[in-house]
Write an enzyme that holds these catalytic residues in place. Structure first.
Site, mmCIF file in Angstrom:
data_model
loop_
_atom_site.group_PDB
_atom_site.id
_atom_site.type_symbol
_atom_site.label_atom_id
_atom_site.label_comp_id
_atom_site.label_asym_id
_atom_site.label_seq_id
_atom_site.Cartn_x
_atom_site.Cartn_y
_atom_site.Cartn_z
ATOM 1 C CB ALA A 227 -5.854 -0.002 3.169
ATOM 2 C CB ALA A 228 -11.867 -0.808 2.643
ATOM 3 N N GLY A 229 -10.820 2.148 2.448
ATOM 4 C CA GLY A 229 -11.021 3.678 2.080
ATOM 5 C C GLY A 229 -10.020 4.289 1.298
ATOM 6 C CG ASP A 230 -6.236 4.321 2.542
ATOM 7 O OD1 ASP A 230 -6.553 5.444 2.792
ATOM 8 O OD2 ASP A 230 -5.348 3.699 3.602
ATOM 9 N NE ARG B 146 -5.762 -9.689 -1.664
ATOM 10 C CZ ARG B 146 -5.075 -9.562 -2.919
ATOM 11 N NH1 ARG B 146 -4.747 -10.602 -3.296
ATOM 12 N NH2 ARG B 146 -5.065 -8.455 -3.516
HETATM 13 O O1 RIB Z 1 -6.242 3.816 6.294
HETATM 14 C C1 RIB Z 1 -5.486 2.808 6.634
HETATM 15 C C2 RIB Z 1 -4.352 3.526 7.132
HETATM 16 O O2 RIB Z 1 -4.519 4.326 8.214
HETATM 17 C C3 RIB Z 1 -3.182 2.283 7.746
HETATM 18 O O3 RIB Z 1 -2.361 1.711 6.726
HETATM 19 C C4 RIB Z 1 -2.531 3.079 8.641
HETATM 20 O O4 RIB Z 1 -1.120 3.328 8.486
HETATM 21 C C5 RIB Z 1 -3.285 4.614 8.955
HETATM 22 O O5 RIB Z 1 -2.580 5.461 8.101
#
Ligand code: RIB
Length: 292
Positions: free
Chosen positions: A238-241, A274
């Site tokens: 999720a760092a990219g998110d 985390r």
């Molecule tokens: O970018 C991370 C996400 O990729 C995760 O939370 C997983 O669900 C996938 O979609």
């Protein structure tokens, strides 16, 4: 936000298994994730008003995914239930060095259709942020409906992208692998190559995420490399998110893409400190606290 919601099944491992290999890992964690939901939560925790459009199953995971979004303050009135279809699931192995390998079963995310979109809601949004864990025809239709900025994170990289979609995107946010796949480039993508490939795309601007090396902002012939803070990652999930959520959040108030990227690399870096997807997403004060 138009995108995916997944329940992440996360196991820590020494190294991700090779083909044919079985590895023993740590205890199983069930964590709310999905690129769409993660990016929605990231922007909401940074203080932005966010509405989520997507689909979850009519199941226990769907309820958990809804609860997590609501707890972060995301409007979920556009998050539809899909009877008889399981919610999206991601199987994630996280290595000791923080890197991961992910397999996604899209489930309900794959059932989102263009008719699920509300034209007025999308036209009214200052920024429409999307990824590629939902059908591309939905992403393309939403980009057509948008009147604000269209930001697209093509993750995971689709095999084929309609040229119309790339034309409609204002800010494309691929990583190096996604950029190579989108442009049909074979071989390594170093910084000069990333800049060259990005310049060949029809989107107004491209922000290439480079992991620990930060990000490259390419607008026309202008190229700026934004470095990331040095961290010891626990889990890069999720760092990219977080980066995309932070970038979109900044762009609502100020079109300065380099300034937005400077903040987004900090939010992305803080997220690696985390475990898990949504629980690792920081508020602005946590970014400062975590990065010191
Ligand atoms: O970018 C991370 C996400 O990729 C995760 O939370 C997983 O669900 C996938 O979609």
């Amino acid at each position: 936000m138009i995108g995916s919601c997944n329940l992440d099944l996360v196991v820590g491992v020494e190294h991700v298994p090779l083909v044919g290999e079985t590895v023993l890992g740590g205890d199983l964690h069930r964590i709310t994730g999905g690129k769409g939901a993660n990016q929605a939560v990231a922007a909401a925790l940074l203080g932005r008003r966010v509405a989520m459009v997507g689909r979850v199953g009519d199941d226990e995971s769907g309820a958990l995914l809804r609860e997590a979004l609501e707890a972060a303050g995301v409007d979920i009135s556009g998050l539809l239930a899909t009877p008889g279809v399981p919610s999206g699931v991601a199987l994630i192995a996280v290595q000791r060095d923080g890197d991961n390998a992910i397999v996604v079963s899209p489930g309900a995310n794959g059932r989102l259709t263009p008719s699920d979109l509300q034209a007025q809601q999308i036209a009214d949004a200052a920024v429409v942020l999307m990824q590629a864990e939902i059908p591309l025809e939905v992403v393309t239709e939403a980009a057509r409906m948008a009147r604000g900025l269209v930001v697209w994170n093509p993750a995971p990289a689709p095999e084929q992208v309609p040229l119309e979609l790339l034309d409609l995107v204002d800010v494309l946010v691929p990583n190096q692998t996604e950029l190579a796949l989108l442009t049909g480039h074979r071989g390594p993508v170093d910084l000069p190559m990333a800049a060259e490939l990005a310049m060949g795309l029809p989107c107004s601007s491209v922000v290439v995420t480079l992991g620990a090396a930060g990000a490259l902002v390419v607008s026309g012939r202008d190229v700026v490399h934004v470095e990331a803070p040095v961290v010891q990652p626990v889990d890069t999930t999720a760092a990219g998110d977080a980066f995309c959520g932070a970038l979109a959040d900044c762009l609502v108030d100020d079109p300065d893409l380099v300034a937005a990227t400077r903040w987004a690399v900090r939010v992305g870096a803080a997220t690696t400190l985390r475990l898990g997807a949504q629980p690792s997403l920081p508020t602005p004060s946590q970014v400062e606290l975590l990065l010191g």
